[in-house]
Scaffold this motif. Sequence first.
Motif, PDB file in Angstrom:
ATOM      1  N   GLY A 150       0.773  -1.234   0.000  1.00 18.34           N
ATOM      2  CA  GLY A 150       0.000   0.000   0.000  1.00 18.34           C
ATOM      3  C   GLY A 150       0.802   1.280   0.000  1.00 18.34           C
ATOM      4  O   GLY A 150       0.234   2.371  -0.083  1.00 18.34           O
ATOM      5  N   LYS A 151       2.117   1.169   0.059  1.00 21.51           N
ATOM      6  CA  LYS A 151       2.967   2.356   0.086  1.00 21.51           C
ATOM      7  C   LYS A 151       3.192   2.909  -1.326  1.00 21.51           C
ATOM      8  O   LYS A 151       3.098   2.196  -2.326  1.00 21.51           O
ATOM      9  N   THR A 152       3.517   4.201  -1.376  1.00 22.43           N
ATOM     10  CA  THR A 152       3.927   4.845  -2.624  1.00 22.43           C
ATOM     11  C   THR A 152       5.439   5.031  -2.581  1.00 22.43           C
ATOM     12  O   THR A 152       5.967   5.641  -1.653  1.00 22.43           O
ATOM     13  N   VAL A 153       6.113   4.488  -3.586  1.00 21.76           N
ATOM     14  CA  VAL A 153       7.573   4.549  -3.657  1.00 21.76           C
ATOM     15  C   VAL A 153       7.982   5.459  -4.804  1.00 21.76           C
ATOM     16  O   VAL A 153       7.566   5.252  -5.951  1.00 21.76           O
ATOM     17  N   PHE A 154       8.778   6.455  -4.492  1.00 28.45           N
ATOM     18  CA  PHE A 154       9.298   7.398  -5.489  1.00 28.45           C
ATOM     19  C   PHE A 154      10.730   6.999  -5.833  1.00 28.45           C
ATOM     20  O   PHE A 154      11.616   7.057  -4.993  1.00 28.45           O
ATOM     21  N   ILE A 155      10.947   6.585  -7.072  1.00 29.40           N
ATOM     22  CA  ILE A 155      12.280   6.248  -7.564  1.00 29.40           C
ATOM     23  C   ILE A 155      12.819   7.458  -8.318  1.00 29.40           C
ATOM     24  O   ILE A 155      12.328   7.806  -9.388  1.00 29.40           O
ATOM     25  N   ALA A 166      11.890  -1.421  -9.650  1.00 34.44           N
ATOM     26  CA  ALA A 166      10.451  -1.389  -9.911  1.00 34.44           C
ATOM     27  C   ALA A 166       9.907  -2.791 -10.188  1.00 34.44           C
ATOM     28  O   ALA A 166       8.817  -3.150  -9.714  1.00 34.44           O
ATOM     29  N   LYS A 167      10.664  -3.582 -10.937  1.00 36.72           N
ATOM     30  CA  LYS A 167      10.241  -4.962 -11.211  1.00 36.72           C
ATOM     31  C   LYS A 167      10.055  -5.747  -9.918  1.00 36.72           C
ATOM     32  O   LYS A 167       9.106  -6.532  -9.782  1.00 36.72           O
ATOM     33  N   ARG A 168      10.954  -5.532  -8.975  1.00 31.81           N
ATOM     34  CA  ARG A 168      10.925  -6.300  -7.731  1.00 31.81           C
ATOM     35  C   ARG A 168       9.930  -5.740  -6.714  1.00 31.81           C
ATOM     36  O   ARG A 168       9.446  -6.471  -5.853  1.00 31.81           O
ATOM     37  N   LEU A 169       9.641  -4.463  -6.828  1.00 29.99           N
ATOM     38  CA  LEU A 169       8.677  -3.853  -5.909  1.00 29.99           C
ATOM     39  C   LEU A 169       7.229  -4.168  -6.281  1.00 29.99           C
ATOM     40  O   LEU A 169       6.358  -4.207  -5.421  1.00 29.99           O
ATOM     41  N   ARG A 170       6.987  -4.354  -7.576  1.00 34.12           N
ATOM     42  CA  ARG A 170       5.624  -4.528  -8.063  1.00 34.12           C
ATOM     43  C   ARG A 170       4.833  -5.585  -7.285  1.00 34.12           C
ATOM     44  O   ARG A 170       3.690  -5.337  -6.874  1.00 34.12           O
ATOM     45  N   PRO A 171       5.414  -6.763  -7.020  1.00 34.98           N
ATOM     46  CA  PRO A 171       4.644  -7.794  -6.304  1.00 34.98           C
ATOM     47  C   PRO A 171       4.311  -7.439  -4.857  1.00 34.98           C
ATOM     48  O   PRO A 171       3.466  -8.103  -4.240  1.00 34.98           O
ATOM     49  N   PHE A 172       4.932  -6.395  -4.295  1.00 37.89           N
ATOM     50  CA  PHE A 172       4.633  -5.994  -2.925  1.00 37.89           C
ATOM     51  C   PHE A 172       3.340  -5.192  -2.817  1.00 37.89           C
ATOM     52  O   PHE A 172       2.906  -4.860  -1.713  1.00 37.89           O
ATOM     53  N   GLY A 173       2.749  -4.860  -3.945  1.00 38.95           N
ATOM     54  CA  GLY A 173       1.495  -4.110  -3.903  1.00 38.95           C
ATOM     55  C   GLY A 173       1.693  -2.644  -3.592  1.00 38.95           C
ATOM     56  O   GLY A 173       0.978  -2.066  -2.773  1.00 38.95           O
ATOM     57  N   VAL A 174       2.681  -2.032  -4.253  1.00 38.60           N
ATOM     58  CA  VAL A 174       2.963  -0.619  -4.037  1.00 38.60           C
ATOM     59  C   VAL A 174       2.579   0.190  -5.273  1.00 38.60           C
ATOM     60  O   VAL A 174       2.392  -0.350  -6.364  1.00 38.60           O
ATOM     61  N   GLN A 175       2.491   1.504  -5.082  1.00 42.16           N
ATOM     62  CA  GLN A 175       2.375   2.416  -6.213  1.00 42.16           C
ATOM     63  C   GLN A 175       3.767   2.956  -6.488  1.00 42.16           C
ATOM     64  O   GLN A 175       4.480   3.359  -5.562  1.00 42.16           O
ATOM     65  N   ILE A 176       4.171   2.955  -7.739  1.00 46.89           N
ATOM     66  CA  ILE A 176       5.515   3.383  -8.101  1.00 46.89           C
ATOM     67  C   ILE A 176       5.442   4.651  -8.946  1.00 46.89           C
ATOM     68  O   ILE A 176       4.762   4.693  -9.973  1.00 46.89           O
ATOM     69  N   ILE A 177       6.127   5.693  -8.463  1.00 40.68           N
ATOM     70  CA  ILE A 177       6.253   6.923  -9.237  1.00 40.68           C
ATOM     71  C   ILE A 177       7.743   7.150  -9.463  1.00 40.68           C
ATOM     72  O   ILE A 177       8.581   6.752  -8.654  1.00 40.68           O
ATOM     73  N   PHE A 219       6.781  15.022  -6.415  1.00 38.46           N
ATOM     74  CA  PHE A 219       6.736  13.569  -6.240  1.00 38.46           C
ATOM     75  C   PHE A 219       7.119  13.184  -4.810  1.00 38.46           C
ATOM     76  O   PHE A 219       6.542  12.273  -4.229  1.00 38.46           O
ATOM     77  N   ALA A 220       8.095  13.900  -4.244  1.00 38.91           N
ATOM     78  CA  ALA A 220       8.518  13.599  -2.871  1.00 38.91           C
ATOM     79  C   ALA A 220       7.375  13.816  -1.884  1.00 38.91           C
ATOM     80  O   ALA A 220       7.249  13.093  -0.896  1.00 38.91           O
ATOM     81  N   SER A 221       6.549  14.809  -2.156  1.00 41.50           N
ATOM     82  CA  SER A 221       5.444  15.115  -1.243  1.00 41.50           C
ATOM     83  C   SER A 221       4.358  14.050  -1.274  1.00 41.50           C
ATOM     84  O   SER A 221       3.528  13.975  -0.364  1.00 41.50           O
ATOM     85  N   ASN A 222       4.355  13.219  -2.311  1.00 37.96           N
ATOM     86  CA  ASN A 222       3.330  12.185  -2.455  1.00 37.96           C
ATOM     87  C   ASN A 222       3.822  10.791  -2.075  1.00 37.96           C
ATOM     88  O   ASN A 222       3.058   9.825  -2.139  1.00 37.96           O
ATOM     89  N   ALA A 223       5.090  10.683  -1.698  1.00 39.81           N
ATOM     90  CA  ALA A 223       5.692   9.361  -1.495  1.00 39.81           C
ATOM     91  C   ALA A 223       5.854   9.012  -0.024  1.00 39.81           C
ATOM     92  O   ALA A 223       6.133   9.870   0.817  1.00 39.81           O
ATOM     93  N   ILE A 245      13.933  17.501   1.430  1.00 37.82           N
ATOM     94  CA  ILE A 245      13.464  16.675   2.544  1.00 37.82           C
ATOM     95  C   ILE A 245      12.249  17.310   3.211  1.00 37.82           C
ATOM     96  O   ILE A 245      11.330  16.613   3.655  1.00 37.82           O
ATOM     97  N   SER A 246      12.225  18.639   3.260  1.00 35.38           N
ATOM     98  CA  SER A 246      11.062  19.331   3.827  1.00 35.38           C
ATOM     99  C   SER A 246       9.806  19.075   3.006  1.00 35.38           C
ATOM    100  O   SER A 246       8.687  19.091   3.529  1.00 35.38           O
ATOM    101  N   SER A 247      10.000  18.837   1.697  1.00 35.25           N
ATOM    102  CA  SER A 247       8.855  18.574   0.828  1.00 35.25           C
ATOM    103  C   SER A 247       8.341  17.145   0.977  1.00 35.25           C
ATOM    104  O   SER A 247       7.231  16.835   0.538  1.00 35.25           O
ATOM    105  N   MET A 248       9.133  16.279   1.584  1.00 31.27           N
ATOM    106  CA  MET A 248       8.701  14.895   1.817  1.00 31.27           C
ATOM    107  C   MET A 248       7.634  14.853   2.907  1.00 31.27           C
ATOM    108  O   MET A 248       7.540  15.732   3.754  1.00 31.27           O
ATOM    109  N   LYS A 249       6.807  13.818   2.852  1.00 33.20           N
ATOM    110  CA  LYS A 249       5.828  13.599   3.912  1.00 33.20           C
ATOM    111  C   LYS A 249       6.534  13.442   5.253  1.00 33.20           C
ATOM    112  O   LYS A 249       7.608  12.836   5.320  1.00 33.20           O
TER     113      LYS A 249
END
Length: 343
Positions: A150-155, A166-177, A219-223, A245-249
Amino acid sequence: MGQNSEEQITRVLFCGPLFSASHNYTREYLKKYPFIQVDDIPLDDVPNSIAKYHMCILKNMKLDSNLIARATKMKLIMQFGVGLEGVDIDAATKHGIKVARIPSHITGNSASCAEMVIYLILGLLRKQNEMQTAVKQRKLGEPVGETLLGKTVFIMGFGNIGIDLAKRLRPFGVQIIATKRSWASHSQDSCQSNEVPPQNGITNDLVDEKGAHEDIHKFASNADIVVCCLNLNSETAGTVNKKFISSMKKGALLINISRGGVLDYEAVLCHLESGHLGGLGIDVAWTEPFDPDDPILKYKNVIITPHVGGVTELSYRTMAKVVGDVALQLHAGNPLTGIEFVN
């Protein structure tokens, strides 16, 4: 290079004792070829010794114009991997020395680094350091961890490592940006500029939202997790600064698999102290080896590994073969293949 004489020695220099598997595996691969000499020497000895070598593997050595000017027999400078930020490429070109990297997608290096990212992510999510404390204190059922599900991962920097991640993260059920400077051409800011052009819509399948470098703060603010895969150069140094970093959640995780200089040290320390940064996982540091007493390491939500992302049996054996084959080609005077030239 004396291809008609077994007595002619082609000398290969590995700079420094660190990353010992690089020279050990290369020496092992070339043991049947006595006319190739593989040496690893202390960094302080390189300036007075470099003149007798034909090929140099720099590892964590900085080869500036002064050192390169001393390398009077040098034909090729390589990295045991992909990062060439330590080489004065213009000076090498001026002295007629080729500079090259080993393409990561053919060695398993990018796959190894991608696996390390997942290790760091899971270690932070499941609170690795706190788990070890709980074991020592004979506690059960704590700490309470988080799922990657359920996490959003920013690459940030979608090169070979980004694609493999991204290939390896996909099966974890994440959103990839993901961001890169140009999705239409080879990336100049990705961890590997030799990335394979996407085929069969691979990036469309792997990435839920694509952006350019100017979108990194949005993108950092959404991840929930930011993974830095940027190549270190004059444009990317300090990209992950206080503004970023301040823009990150608040509570988001920051992972760095590229080079330490992409992160601004003071910004990272400041946001760990304030609690804004939820966790830091780094395989690379600002100075290496990293000071084990550095203030950053006092935080329980920090995991550091000793620059071993690409150091696996698969990648190092394969890269040793590439280096060995190139040394044999150089000795024979044949065209150099299997590597990517940057000049």
